[in-house]
Structure formats: C-alpha cells, structure tokens
Design a protein around this motif. Structure first.
Motif, PDB file in Angstrom:
ATOM      1  N   LEU A  30      29.719 -26.873 -49.057  1.00  0.00           N
ATOM      2  CA  LEU A  30      29.740 -26.917 -50.519  1.00  0.00           C
ATOM      3  C   LEU A  30      29.363 -25.558 -51.096  1.00  0.00           C
ATOM      4  O   LEU A  30      28.432 -24.911 -50.618  1.00  0.00           O
ATOM      5  CB  LEU A  30      28.746 -27.963 -51.033  1.00  0.00           C
ATOM      6  CG  LEU A  30      28.864 -29.374 -50.453  1.00  0.00           C
ATOM      7  CD1 LEU A  30      27.712 -30.238 -50.938  1.00  0.00           C
ATOM      8  CD2 LEU A  30      30.200 -30.000 -50.830  1.00  0.00           C
ATOM      9  N   THR A  31      30.091 -25.144 -52.132  1.00  0.00           N
ATOM     10  CA  THR A  31      29.717 -23.946 -52.895  1.00  0.00           C
ATOM     11  C   THR A  31      29.760 -24.284 -54.386  1.00  0.00           C
ATOM     12  O   THR A  31      30.515 -25.161 -54.813  1.00  0.00           O
ATOM     13  CB  THR A  31      30.644 -22.756 -52.601  1.00  0.00           C
ATOM     14  OG1 THR A  31      32.019 -23.142 -52.807  1.00  0.00           O
ATOM     15  CG2 THR A  31      30.471 -22.264 -51.173  1.00  0.00           C
ATOM     16  N   SER A  32      28.968 -23.597 -55.157  1.00  0.00           N
ATOM     17  CA  SER A  32      28.735 -23.969 -56.564  1.00  0.00           C
ATOM     18  C   SER A  32      29.748 -23.338 -57.523  1.00  0.00           C
ATOM     19  O   SER A  32      29.399 -22.522 -58.367  1.00  0.00           O
ATOM     20  CB  SER A  32      27.313 -23.573 -56.968  1.00  0.00           C
ATOM     21  OG  SER A  32      27.072 -22.204 -56.687  1.00  0.00           O
ATOM     22  N   HIS A  33      31.023 -23.752 -57.372  1.00  0.00           N
ATOM     23  CA  HIS A  33      32.112 -23.271 -58.223  1.00  0.00           C
ATOM     24  C   HIS A  33      32.129 -21.740 -58.258  1.00  0.00           C
ATOM     25  O   HIS A  33      32.084 -21.121 -59.306  1.00  0.00           O
ATOM     26  CB  HIS A  33      31.978 -23.840 -59.642  1.00  0.00           C
ATOM     27  CG  HIS A  33      33.292 -23.881 -60.376  1.00  0.00           C
ATOM     28  ND1 HIS A  33      33.602 -24.855 -61.284  1.00  0.00           N
ATOM     29  CD2 HIS A  33      34.381 -23.065 -60.338  1.00  0.00           C
ATOM     30  CE1 HIS A  33      34.811 -24.641 -61.785  1.00  0.00           C
ATOM     31  NE2 HIS A  33      35.299 -23.558 -61.218  1.00  0.00           N
ATOM     32  N   LEU A  34      32.226 -21.152 -57.056  1.00  0.00           N
ATOM     33  CA  LEU A  34      32.147 -19.703 -56.904  1.00  0.00           C
ATOM     34  C   LEU A  34      33.480 -19.037 -56.566  1.00  0.00           C
ATOM     35  O   LEU A  34      33.550 -17.801 -56.555  1.00  0.00           O
ATOM     36  CB  LEU A  34      31.158 -19.359 -55.774  1.00  0.00           C
ATOM     37  CG  LEU A  34      29.701 -19.771 -55.938  1.00  0.00           C
ATOM     38  CD1 LEU A  34      28.926 -19.416 -54.674  1.00  0.00           C
ATOM     39  CD2 LEU A  34      29.088 -19.068 -57.140  1.00  0.00           C
ATOM     40  N   ALA A  35      34.511 -19.819 -56.269  1.00  0.00           N
ATOM     41  CA  ALA A  35      35.734 -19.249 -55.700  1.00  0.00           C
ATOM     42  C   ALA A  35      36.343 -18.148 -56.567  1.00  0.00           C
ATOM     43  O   ALA A  35      36.820 -17.139 -56.060  1.00  0.00           O
ATOM     44  CB  ALA A  35      36.765 -20.348 -55.451  1.00  0.00           C
ATOM     45  N   GLY A  36      36.323 -18.337 -57.868  1.00  0.00           N
ATOM     46  CA  GLY A  36      36.933 -17.352 -58.756  1.00  0.00           C
ATOM     47  C   GLY A  36      35.995 -16.234 -59.166  1.00  0.00           C
ATOM     48  O   GLY A  36      36.381 -15.329 -59.914  1.00  0.00           O
TER      49      GLY A  36
END
Length: 347
Positions: A309-315
C-alpha cells in the motif's frame, strides 16, 4: 495583436512561482492575472479535492470566491484543481476557453462548457511518467517483498520467507497485462520492455492497429486476466469503467497473479478485491488509491499479508507542477496562434 485576458489560479501545489511560467504568453498578446485558491494549500488538499470530485461530482466541490470575484471580464481561465462550476461559468460573460493543468477534468463542468461551445484543454500527459514509473515500481515491490522486508527489518526481524515465496518471479519470465493503453499504459509498456516482459493489452477505446504499432499484443479481457502474472489497470474513471474490476474479473486471474492499481479507486470493487486477497484467489496486490483517503484504521487491507500500500503517491513528483504549466503554455500558444490567424483571415 489583440490583447486577451487570461486569469490563472495557483494553489499550494502549482504555486505562484510555477504558475508564473504562464507569463510567457504575454509575447502572444495575453494579459496575465494571477490569483490564489487558498482552499488548496498542499498536496493533501489536492488529493482530498480529487477524491471529492471523483465520488460526489463537480456540484459538491466548493467555489473559489476569489475566482468568482475576478473572472467576469476574463476570456481564458487556467486552473489546477480549482472548480470551474456552473456558478463560475455564469459569471464569465466573455469566456472563450478553459485550461486545466491536470490529467483529469472532473473539476470542470464539462457538460455546461459544451452547451456554451467553449473549448476545454487539459494537461493530459503531466503525470504520465510519474505514474508509469510508480506502476512498474509497485509490480517489483509486491513481487520482491521490498516494502514488507523493510517493515520487518525496522521491527528487528530478518525475514527470508514470504507468503509468495513459491511464485516470486523474474520480470523477464512474466506476462504483464495492461488494461488501458493511453498516455500512462503505453509508457508502462515501454518501460517494461527493458525488463523483457511479455506485454498484453486490452483497451476498448484505442484501436488495435494503434496499440500494435508499439510491438505489444492486443487481446480480449478474458485472455489477459487468465494469462497475466501482473494485471495493471490504467483506465480513466467513467460510468462505463466504474468497478471495472470486480468479483468475476478477480476470479479469472491466476492464483499467483498480482493486481496493480495506480489509477483510480473507483475502477475497482474494493470488497471483491479484499475477498480475492483474503481467500488467496490471487497472489497479491499493490494499491495506491482508495475509496476513502486517508485509509481508515481497521480497513481490511491493513490486515493482509499479500498487499503493498502507498498513500496516493504515484503521481507525486517535483517535476509534475512544472510540466503541467509547460503543457498548458504550449496548448495556449497553439490556441492563440490559431486565433490570430483567423483574425488575419477575417481582415
């Protein structure tokens, strides 16, 4: 050259200094005014606004009062996440175009714009490299247990065996299925070629000929799900794609396959994915976007061993705000050049 009034709304992500790049348009006869949307102070405010727009629509997003007070005589609006809703549009009697400095256009009442025959431009490619980098990274992190090992070592544990031990794979032995082949999906494919992965693509909105020019294989969705070692979704969220990945789709995937979502939470039936992971119907998942953000305490994902899980970091990238403005400037240069040519023809 006729002067055209452009109002640029900066915020805590695309800051005043970065938005100042729009002043390059003054060479094309533009008069630039810049104002601040103080409701969007940081990246967290941006992701919160995007989630609100995704789940509840433009009608539920607040109006920026400063924009409302300054837009009446402007011919072009340039915004990031600030709402261009019906209230704003009704106040813009001279509006000729709207530019959104992000990939999505959910913060604009596009149907109202269409009724008024006002063109809408956006920075559709601004996060393409950042998100595609993240998607490939998420594949490797989940497959190679990078995040899990890091977490255990922080706890003082030296763990050598993981839940996916028997199907940890080399990327050059894997088939990666990409659902969606737009700006991001196509970049994921390009980057995976360096790993020598086999790439399958399903995209009902892009022609087979256009996709196959890149040397990847186009297949039907069922074949992609049944044969891929990774399934990565890169569709835009719409009424047609909402909960695109559900119980049926996860049941078709290999029991050793990984599901990757760096796109939109609404593309996935969260309950179906949770069940598939919990019951080991799929091998694992890597997820960057969620129905509720921040992810609440007690969420079932937090108790699973087979998810990264990552905290909406992709962009997220320090390059993205600058790239956004560069794209917006270029689109407006093209627009203003066309307008000037049309004016000369009329003369």
């Amino acid at each position: 050259m006729k002067e055209i009034k452009i109002l640029c709304v900066y915020d805590g992500y695309i800051t005043k200094d970065i938005m100042s790049g729009m002043k390059e348009l003054e060479k094309f006869g533009a008069h630039i005014t810049m104002i601040n949307d103080d409701q969007i102070k940081n990246v967290g405010d941006v992701t919160n606004r995007m989630l609100l727009l995704e789940q509840k629509g433009i009608a539920e997003a607040p109006t920026c009062r400063t924009l409302l007070e300054n837009c009446s005589d402007k011919e072009i609006l340039v915004v990031h996440c600030t709402s261009v809703n019906k209230e704003i549009l009704e106040a813009c009697s001279k509006l000729q175009a709207v530019v959104v400095l992000r990939g999505g256009i959910e913060n604009v009442d596009s149907s109202e714009l269409a009724k008024r025959q006002i063109p809408l431009m956006n920075a559709s490619l601004r996060s393409a490299d950042a998100v595609s980098d993240a998607a490939v990274g998420m594949m490797i992190a989940e497959n190679k247990n990078i995040a899990r090992s890091h977490h255990y070592m922080k706890e003082g544990r030296w763990v050598k065996s993981y839940i996916n031990q028997r199907y940890i794979r080399n990327m050059n032995k894997c088939t990666v299925g990409l659902i969606g082949y737009g700006a991001i999906g196509s970049r994921v494919a390009k980057k995976l070629k360096g790993f020598e992965s086999q790439i399958l693509v399903y995209d009902p909105f892009v022609s087979k000929e256009q996709i196959e020019k890149d040397g990847v294989k186009v297949v039907e969705l069922d074949q992609l799900l049944e044969t891929s070692d990774f399934v990565s979704v890169h569709l835009r969220l719409s009424d047609k794609t909402k909960k695109f990945m559900g119980k049926r789709e996860f049941a078709q995937m290999k029991k050793t396959a990984y599901f990757i979502n760096t796109a939109r939470a609404g593309l996935v039936d969260t309950e179906a994915l949770t069940d598939a992971l919990k019951n080991r119907e799929i091998g694992g998942a890597a997820i960057d976007v969620f129905d509720q953000e921040p992810l609440p305490k007690g969420h079932p994902y937090l108790n699973l061993e087979n998810v990264t899980l990552t905290s909406h970091l992709a962009g997220t990238s320090s390059d993205t705000p600058v790239v956004s403005v560069e794209i917006g400037v270029q689109k407006l240069k093209d627009y203003l050049t066309r307008m000037a040519e049309e004016d000369n023809e009329e003369d």
